[in-house]
Design a protein around this motif. Structure first.
Motif, PDB file in Angstrom:
ATOM      1  N   LYS A  54       0.729  -1.218   0.128  1.00 48.65           N
ATOM      2  CA  LYS A  54       0.025  -0.040   0.116  1.00 48.65           C
ATOM      3  C   LYS A  54       0.850   1.263  -0.005  1.00 48.65           C
ATOM      4  O   LYS A  54       0.461   1.915  -0.605  1.00 48.65           O
ATOM      5  CB  LYS A  54      -0.943   0.215   1.125  1.00 48.65           C
ATOM      6  CG  LYS A  54      -1.979   0.961   1.240  1.00 48.65           C
ATOM      7  CD  LYS A  54      -2.749   1.114   2.475  1.00 48.65           C
ATOM      8  CE  LYS A  54      -4.118   1.630   2.079  1.00 48.65           C
ATOM      9  NZ  LYS A  54      -5.009   1.532   3.430  1.00 48.65           N
ATOM     10  N   LEU A 101       2.590   1.931  -3.384  1.00 48.00           N
ATOM     11  CA  LEU A 101       1.589   2.270  -4.660  1.00 48.00           C
ATOM     12  C   LEU A 101       1.206   3.522  -4.315  1.00 48.00           C
ATOM     13  O   LEU A 101       1.172   4.251  -5.484  1.00 48.00           O
ATOM     14  CB  LEU A 101       0.227   1.371  -4.201  1.00 48.00           C
ATOM     15  CG  LEU A 101       0.328  -0.103  -4.866  1.00 48.00           C
ATOM     16  CD1 LEU A 101      -0.630  -1.066  -4.372  1.00 48.00           C
ATOM     17  CD2 LEU A 101       0.341  -0.305  -6.259  1.00 48.00           C
ATOM     18  N   TYR A 137      -5.791   3.313  -5.600  1.00 48.30           N
ATOM     19  CA  TYR A 137      -5.199   3.688  -6.887  1.00 48.30           C
ATOM     20  C   TYR A 137      -6.126   5.126  -7.099  1.00 48.30           C
ATOM     21  O   TYR A 137      -5.294   6.048  -7.480  1.00 48.30           O
ATOM     22  CB  TYR A 137      -5.534   2.822  -7.958  1.00 48.30           C
ATOM     23  CG  TYR A 137      -5.057   1.437  -7.926  1.00 48.30           C
ATOM     24  CD1 TYR A 137      -4.051   0.964  -6.646  1.00 48.30           C
ATOM     25  CD2 TYR A 137      -5.519   0.485  -8.482  1.00 48.30           C
ATOM     26  CE1 TYR A 137      -3.840  -0.220  -6.608  1.00 48.30           C
ATOM     27  CE2 TYR A 137      -5.497  -1.188  -8.342  1.00 48.30           C
ATOM     28  CZ  TYR A 137      -4.336  -1.184  -7.383  1.00 48.30           C
ATOM     29  OH  TYR A 137      -3.951  -2.610  -7.321  1.00 48.30           O
ATOM     30  N   CYS A 167      -4.327  -4.778 -11.266  1.00 47.37           N
ATOM     31  CA  CYS A 167      -4.223  -5.504  -9.910  1.00 47.37           C
ATOM     32  C   CYS A 167      -4.758  -7.163 -10.660  1.00 47.37           C
ATOM     33  O   CYS A 167      -5.968  -7.188 -10.843  1.00 47.37           O
ATOM     34  CB  CYS A 167      -5.370  -5.011  -8.992  1.00 47.37           C
ATOM     35  SG  CYS A 167      -5.597  -5.860  -7.591  1.00 47.37           S
ATOM     36  N   ASN A 191      -8.618  -7.227  -6.632  1.00 44.31           N
ATOM     37  CA  ASN A 191      -9.368  -6.979  -5.359  1.00 44.31           C
ATOM     38  C   ASN A 191     -10.222  -5.952  -5.897  1.00 44.31           C
ATOM     39  O   ASN A 191      -9.888  -4.917  -6.114  1.00 44.31           O
ATOM     40  CB  ASN A 191      -8.454  -6.735  -4.201  1.00 44.31           C
ATOM     41  CG  ASN A 191      -9.282  -6.232  -2.845  1.00 44.31           C
ATOM     42  OD1 ASN A 191     -10.380  -6.486  -2.880  1.00 44.31           O
ATOM     43  ND2 ASN A 191      -8.816  -5.394  -2.017  1.00 44.31           N
ATOM     44  N   ALA A 220      -0.228  -8.301  -5.117  1.00 44.05           N
ATOM     45  CA  ALA A 220      -0.590  -8.744  -3.822  1.00 44.05           C
ATOM     46  C   ALA A 220      -1.031 -10.113  -3.591  1.00 44.05           C
ATOM     47  O   ALA A 220      -0.992 -10.751  -2.510  1.00 44.05           O
ATOM     48  CB  ALA A 220      -1.377  -7.694  -3.062  1.00 44.05           C
ATOM     49  N   SER A 269       3.672  -8.167  -1.828  1.00 44.54           N
ATOM     50  CA  SER A 269       3.757  -8.187  -0.499  1.00 44.54           C
ATOM     51  C   SER A 269       3.692  -9.379   0.273  1.00 44.54           C
ATOM     52  O   SER A 269       3.217 -10.458  -0.411  1.00 44.54           O
ATOM     53  CB  SER A 269       2.178  -7.410  -0.056  1.00 44.54           C
ATOM     54  OG  SER A 269       1.782  -7.280   1.101  1.00 44.54           O
TER      55      SER A 269
HETATM   56  N1  PLP Z   1      -3.040  -4.197  -3.058  1.00 47.75           N
HETATM   57  C1  PLP Z   1      -4.154  -4.900  -3.019  1.00 47.75           C
HETATM   58  C2  PLP Z   1      -4.964  -5.217  -4.181  1.00 47.75           C
HETATM   59  C3  PLP Z   1      -4.668  -5.273  -1.766  1.00 47.75           C
HETATM   60  O1  PLP Z   1      -5.973  -5.687  -1.510  1.00 47.75           O
HETATM   61  C4  PLP Z   1      -4.292  -4.780  -0.438  1.00 47.75           C
HETATM   62  C5  PLP Z   1      -4.601  -4.952   0.844  1.00 47.75           C
HETATM   63  O2  PLP Z   1      -5.809  -5.694   1.126  1.00 47.75           O
HETATM   64  C6  PLP Z   1      -2.725  -4.252  -0.686  1.00 47.75           C
HETATM   65  C7  PLP Z   1      -2.325  -3.902  -1.841  1.00 47.75           C
HETATM   66  C8  PLP Z   1      -2.259  -3.798   0.577  1.00 47.75           C
HETATM   67  O3  PLP Z   1      -1.179  -4.632   1.027  1.00 47.75           O
HETATM   68  P1  PLP Z   1       0.000  -4.313   2.183  1.00 47.75           P
HETATM   69  O4  PLP Z   1      -0.588  -5.051   3.308  1.00 47.75           O
HETATM   70  O5  PLP Z   1       1.214  -5.022   1.632  1.00 47.75           O
HETATM   71  O6  PLP Z   1       0.253  -2.901   2.191  1.00 47.75           O
END
Ligand code: PLP
Length: 396
Positions: free
Chosen positions: A110, A113, A136, A174, A178, A208, A237
Motif C-alpha cells: 500500500k 503504491l 489507486y 491488479c 481485489n 499482492a 507483499s
Molecule cells: N494491494 C491490494 C490489491 C490489496 O487488496 C491490499 C490489501 O488489502 C494491498 C495492496 C495492501 O497490501 P499491504 O498490506 O502489503 O500494504
C-alpha cells in the motif's frame, strides 16, 4: 498557508465503516443471533512456524552487541541481502531473473503504491480499472491527476483489455484483482504490455495476491511477459502470501530497463526511498526471508490451502444457486452478482437480516461494482461452511 485542497475532493471511504456500523447495530438489536463475517479482507491464520523462529532469532540478535542491527544496509535502500536474495530466488522459479538493485524492500504494497507517484508528473493521465482496490483512485486524487477508467464488467469477465482510443500515461493492473478475484492470463497481459510500450506509458502492477494463483495459464508476475521490463513496476507483499498484515513487509520491483524522460526509474525510486524512508525493521525482514525457504514455502502453502478450501466452499454454494461469480479459484475473493436484481446495499441488508451473514457491497469499489457483492475466504472454515448453508437455504 494553504492546504492541499485536493484532499477535499476525496470521497469519504465509508464502505468498511458502514459495513461495521450496520453489523454492530444488527447485533445490538439481535444479541441472540450468531452473525458470520464473510467480509474480512485481512488474514486470520497465524504466522508460519519458521517465520516465528526466524523473527525470534532476529530479536535475539538485537540483544547482543555483536549482532545488534541499527539502520539497514544503505546499498539496497535498507534491504538485507538475505531477504533480497530470497526474493530473487522466488522470481527465478517463475522464470524471471532480477538484479539486487531492482528489488526494493518496503513496509507493504500500500505504501509503495502511493509513494511511487512521487516519480510522476501531475500532468499524467491515469487509467484505473473499475471496480478495484480504492487506493489507486484516492492517491491520484490527492496528486491531482486526471483519472480515466477501464470498465470491468460481467461482459468482459471483469478483465478489461486495452482500448486503443484511450490515451493513458500510467496504467494500474491488479491481478488477481481485489475485489473481483479475476486474474489475467499471460496472453492478456501481453496485450497490456504492447499497449503500454506503444503509449510510452508505465504499468503499475499490483501482485499482492499472486500466491493464490494455481492456474498455469495465469501470470504470477508481469515480468513473465516479454517487454514488461521496459514498461512495468511490480508491487508485491508478504501480507496475503504469508500473513504479514500485522508484521509489515513487501517488495517492489523496478527494472533497470525502465527509462522515461531520459531517467532510470529505478534510480529515481532509490533516491526517493533513501530520502523519505528509513527501511523495514530487521526483525520483519528476517521473518520475510524465511517465507521463501523450502520449509517456509511449505508452511505458507498450508495456510493458503486453508483459505482456498473456504473459497471452494463458497464457490460450490454459488454454483448450486446458479449465481454468476468471478474469482475463488485463483484468489481469496469471490465476486457475485446480487440475486433477484438487488443492488449491492439491498443485498447486504437482505443477507444480514435473513442469513446473518456479512459481506461487502460491490458498489464501494467503483460504479461497475453496483449490483455485485464480495465474499472472502479469509474466515474460519467451520463458520464459512455454516454461512454457506444459510445462504443456500435463503436463496434456493
Ligand atoms: N494491494 C491490494 C490489491 C490489496 O487488496 C491490499 C490489501 O488489502 C494491498 C495492496 C495492501 O497490501 P499491504 O498490506 O502489503 O500494504
Amino acid at each position: 498557508m494553504k492546504i492541499n485542497e485536493r484532499f477535499l475532493e476525496l470521497k469519504d471511504s465509508y464502505l468498511f465503516a458502514k459495513v461495521g456500523q450496520k453489523t454492530s447495530e444488527y447485533k445490538l438489536k439481535h444479541p441472540e443471533k450468531k452473525v458470520i463475517r464473510l467480509s474480512i479482507g485481512d488474514v486470520t491464520r497465524p504466522l508460519a512456524p519458521c517465520v516465528i523462529k526466524a523473527m525470534q532469532k532476529a530479536v535475539s540478535d538485537m540483544s547482543k552487541k555483536e549482532t545488534f542491527k541499527g539502520y539497514g544496509p544503505d546499498r539496497f535502500c535498507y534491504g538485507y541481502d538475505a531477504l533480497i536474495d530470497s526474493i530473487k530466488g522466488s522470481y527465478l522459479k517463475k522464470g524471471v531473473k532480477l538484479e539486487s538493485e531492482e528489488v526494493f524492500i518496503s513496509d507493504g504494497a500500500k505504501s509503495d503504491l502511493g509513494n511511487i507517484l512521487d516519480l510522476f508528473s501531475e500532468e499524467n493521465t491515469v487509467l484505473v480499472p473499475d471496480p478495484v482496490y480504492p487506493v489507486y483512485v484516492d492517491t491520484n486524487v490527492m496528486g491531482g491527476r486526471k483519472i480515466v477508467y477501464a470498465d470491468a464488467t460481467e461482459k468482459n469477465g471483469f478483465l478489461p483489455m486495452p482500448d486503443k482510443k484511450v490515451k493513458a500515461d500510467i496504467i494500474y493492473i491488479c491481478s488477481p484483482n481485489n475485489p473481483t478475484g479475476a486474474a489475467y492470463t499471460r496472453e492478456q497481459l501481453k496485450a497490456w504490455v504492447e499497449y503500454a510500450l506503444k503509449e510510452n506509458a508505465v504499468i503499475l502492477y499490483d501482485a499482492a495476491y499472486e500466491y493464490f494463483i494455481e492456474d498455469s495459464a495465469l501470470a504470477r508476475s508481469i515480468f513473465e511477459v516479454e517487454g514488461a521490463r521496459e514498461c512495468a513496476i511490480e508491487f508485491c507483499s508478504f501480507s496475503k502470501t504469508a500473513g504479514f498484515t500485522g508484521v509489515r513487509c513487501g517488495y517492489t520491483i523496478v527494472p533497470k530497463e525502465l527509462i522515461r524522460g531520459g531517467a532510470s526509474l529505478s534510480r529515481l525510486w532509490a533516491r526517493r526511498q533513501s530520502t523519505k524512508f528509513n527501511g523495514v525493521s530487521y526483525i520483519s525482514q528476517m521473518g520475510a526471508a524465511a517465507v521463501f525457504t523450502e520449509e517456509g514455502e511449505r508452511e505458507i502453502r498450508e495456510n493458503i490451502a486453508y483459505y482456498k478450501k473456504n473459497a471452494g466452499t463458497v464457490a460450490r454454494c454459488l454454483d448450486k444457486l446458479n449465481i454468476f461469480y468471478t474469482g475463488g479459484k485463483n484468489s481469496p475473493y469471490l465476486w457475485l452478482k446480487c440475486p433477484r436484481g438487488m443492488d449491492s446495499w439491498e443485498f447486504f441488508d437482505y443477507l444480514l437480516e435473513n442469513a446473518n451473514v456479512v459481506g461487502t457491497p460491490g458498489s464501494g469499489f467503483g460504479k461497475n461494482g453496483d449490483g455485485f457483492f464480495r465474499l472472502t475466504a479469509f474466515g474460519d472454515a467451520d463458520e464459512t461452511v455454516e454461512a454457506c448453508e444459510r445462504i443456500e437455504r435463503l436463496l434456493k
